[in-house]
Design a protein around this motif. Structure first.
Motif, PDB file in Angstrom:
ATOM      1  N   GLN A   1      28.847  26.995  27.655  1.00  9.05           N
ATOM      2  CA  GLN A   1      28.644  28.355  28.146  1.00  9.05           C
ATOM      3  C   GLN A   1      27.872  28.255  29.465  1.00  9.05           C
ATOM      4  OE1 GLN A   1      29.574  31.486  26.519  1.00  9.05           O
ATOM      5  NE2 GLN A   1      30.898  29.958  25.585  1.00  9.05           N
ATOM      6  N   LEU A   2      28.551  28.572  30.575  1.00 11.06           N
ATOM      7  CA  LEU A   2      27.959  28.469  31.902  1.00 11.06           C
ATOM      8  C   LEU A   2      28.161  29.782  32.647  1.00 11.06           C
ATOM      9  CD1 LEU A   2      29.246  24.882  32.780  1.00 11.06           C
ATOM     10  CD2 LEU A   2      27.005  25.531  31.862  1.00 11.06           C
ATOM     11  N   TRP A   3      27.532  29.913  33.789  1.00 17.45           N
ATOM     12  CA  TRP A   3      27.522  31.169  34.527  1.00 17.45           C
ATOM     13  C   TRP A   3      28.198  31.036  35.883  1.00 17.45           C
ATOM     14  CZ3 TRP A   3      25.734  35.561  32.295  1.00 17.45           C
ATOM     15  CH2 TRP A   3      25.000  35.405  31.116  1.00 17.45           C
ATOM     16  N   LEU A   4      29.093  31.977  36.167  1.00 19.12           N
ATOM     17  CA  LEU A   4      29.770  32.075  37.454  1.00 19.12           C
ATOM     18  C   LEU A   4      29.168  33.257  38.210  1.00 19.12           C
ATOM     19  CD1 LEU A   4      32.203  31.213  39.304  1.00 19.12           C
ATOM     20  CD2 LEU A   4      33.505  33.022  38.134  1.00 19.12           C
ATOM     21  N   PRO A   5      28.671  33.047  39.430  1.00 18.89           N
ATOM     22  CA  PRO A   5      28.175  34.186  40.209  1.00 18.89           C
ATOM     23  C   PRO A   5      29.323  35.145  40.506  1.00 18.89           C
ATOM     24  CG  PRO A   5      27.616  32.091  41.273  1.00 18.89           C
ATOM     25  CD  PRO A   5      28.564  31.790  40.158  1.00 18.89           C
ATOM     26  N   GLY A   6      29.064  36.418  40.389  1.00 22.14           N
ATOM     27  CA  GLY A   6      30.093  37.424  40.644  1.00 22.14           C
ATOM     28  C   GLY A   6      30.673  37.352  42.042  1.00 22.14           C
ATOM     29  N   ILE A   7      29.917  36.806  42.978  1.00 22.57           N
ATOM     30  CA  ILE A   7      30.402  36.693  44.353  1.00 22.57           C
ATOM     31  C   ILE A   7      31.551  35.703  44.457  1.00 22.57           C
ATOM     32  CG2 ILE A   7      28.885  34.857  45.232  1.00 22.57           C
ATOM     33  CD1 ILE A   7      29.613  38.217  46.956  1.00 22.57           C
ATOM     34  N   ARG A   8      31.751  34.878  43.411  1.00 25.98           N
ATOM     35  CA  ARG A   8      32.822  33.886  43.393  1.00 25.98           C
ATOM     36  C   ARG A   8      34.075  34.414  42.701  1.00 25.98           C
ATOM     37  NH1 ARG A   8      31.159  31.249  47.608  1.00 25.98           N
ATOM     38  NH2 ARG A   8      29.310  29.975  47.281  1.00 25.98           N
ATOM     39  N   VAL A   9      34.172  35.748  42.599  1.00 22.16           N
ATOM     40  CA  VAL A   9      35.335  36.447  42.058  1.00 22.16           C
ATOM     41  C   VAL A   9      35.736  37.491  43.091  1.00 22.16           C
ATOM     42  CG1 VAL A   9      36.140  37.937  40.174  1.00 22.16           C
ATOM     43  CG2 VAL A   9      34.496  36.129  39.701  1.00 22.16           C
ATOM     44  N   ARG A  10      37.030  37.731  43.251  1.00 25.08           N
ATOM     45  CA  ARG A  10      37.450  38.782  44.179  1.00 25.08           C
ATOM     46  C   ARG A  10      36.785  40.098  43.784  1.00 25.08           C
ATOM     47  NH1 ARG A  10      43.678  39.185  44.995  1.00 25.08           N
ATOM     48  NH2 ARG A  10      42.848  41.228  45.465  1.00 25.08           N
ATOM     49  N   PRO A  11      36.347  40.901  44.741  1.00 25.16           N
ATOM     50  CA  PRO A  11      35.635  42.142  44.426  1.00 25.16           C
ATOM     51  C   PRO A  11      36.380  43.070  43.466  1.00 25.16           C
ATOM     52  CG  PRO A  11      35.462  41.671  46.761  1.00 25.16           C
ATOM     53  CD  PRO A  11      36.431  40.662  46.183  1.00 25.16           C
ATOM     54  N   ASP A  12      37.698  43.230  43.616  1.00 25.24           N
ATOM     55  CA  ASP A  12      38.439  44.112  42.715  1.00 25.24           C
ATOM     56  C   ASP A  12      38.492  43.529  41.299  1.00 25.24           C
ATOM     57  OD1 ASP A  12      40.063  42.130  43.927  1.00 25.24           O
ATOM     58  OD2 ASP A  12      41.893  43.237  43.481  1.00 25.24           O
ATOM     59  N   HIS A  13      38.542  42.210  41.169  1.00 20.63           N
ATOM     60  CA  HIS A  13      38.511  41.596  39.846  1.00 20.63           C
ATOM     61  C   HIS A  13      37.129  41.716  39.225  1.00 20.63           C
ATOM     62  CE1 HIS A  13      42.175  38.791  40.759  1.00 20.63           C
ATOM     63  NE2 HIS A  13      42.504  40.062  40.703  1.00 20.63           N
ATOM     64  N   LEU A  14      36.077  41.605  40.050  1.00 23.31           N
ATOM     65  CA  LEU A  14      34.714  41.738  39.530  1.00 23.31           C
ATOM     66  C   LEU A  14      34.498  43.137  38.960  1.00 23.31           C
ATOM     67  CD1 LEU A  14      31.941  40.488  39.078  1.00 23.31           C
ATOM     68  CD2 LEU A  14      31.315  41.255  41.385  1.00 23.31           C
ATOM     69  N   THR A  15      34.967  44.144  39.650  1.00 19.49           N
ATOM     70  CA  THR A  15      34.859  45.521  39.150  1.00 19.49           C
ATOM     71  C   THR A  15      35.564  45.655  37.809  1.00 19.49           C
ATOM     72  OG1 THR A  15      34.764  46.367  41.403  1.00 19.49           O
ATOM     73  CG2 THR A  15      35.374  47.936  39.677  1.00 19.49           C
ATOM     74  N   GLN A  16      36.755  45.076  37.698  1.00 17.12           N
ATOM     75  CA  GLN A  16      37.509  45.145  36.447  1.00 17.12           C
ATOM     76  C   GLN A  16      36.771  44.404  35.329  1.00 17.12           C
ATOM     77  OE1 GLN A  16      40.248  46.978  36.585  1.00 17.12           O
ATOM     78  NE2 GLN A  16      40.663  46.812  34.427  1.00 17.12           N
TER      79      GLN A  16
END
Length: 158
Positions: A133-148
């Motif tokens: 179980q590890l953590w991905l910063p939200g900035i490393r996801v496309r903004p529209d995918h992060l919102t979803q």
């Protein structure tokens, strides 16, 4: 005429593949294979109200030069802890642009991470990577995918 038909088939196949990928990213992973998008969306509602949501998350690297090569230079880090600085001492694993991870929940109050385009967020996504179980910063996801993802996944409790 045959060439035009082949081109049309290739285009249709590419579009269908993109739609399948987008649907996989935008809806929870759990559910039956014949579940409709509406049913999957209802599972997302359950996740927000305390269920155990799951979703695919596609890693995004904003650096165009690093979107193809899988080199050490182009690797992005996953973290052990979203509340510690995002640096090498907190680096738990490497991922690259378009790697697909399994996400379970999000937090909105982690350490703020700024990308190479000077955009930033404090949202983090708990993922499973190589059995951890590890953590991905939200900035490393496309903004529209992060919102979803923040809509579909529950807030992490621990």
């Amino acid at each position: 005429m045959l060439l035009t038909s082949r081109a049309a088939i290739a285009t249709a196949t590419a579009v269908a593949g993109a739609l399948v990928t987008a649907g996989f990213l935008l809806f929870p992973l759990r559910g039956t294979p014949d579940a409709t998008p509406a049913a999957l969306g209802a599972q997302g509602e359950k996740a927000r109200t305390g269920g155990s949501g799951h979703a695919g998350v596609l890693v995004h690297n904003v650096e165009k030069a690093c979107q193809k090569p899988r080199t050490t230079h182009c690797a992005l880090s996953l973290a052990y802890n979203p509340y510690r600085p995002y640096n090498t001492t907190n680096s738990a694993g490497r991922v690259w642009h378009h790697d697909l991870l399994h996400a379970t929940c999000t937090i909105a109050n982690g350490v703020t991470v700024t990308d190479e385009d000077h955009k930033h967020t404090s949202i983090w996504i708990r993922t499973t990577h190589e059995g951890k179980q590890l953590w991905l910063p939200g900035i490393r996801v496309r903004p529209d995918h992060l919102t979803q993802l923040t809509t579909v996944l529950p807030t992490c409790t621990s």
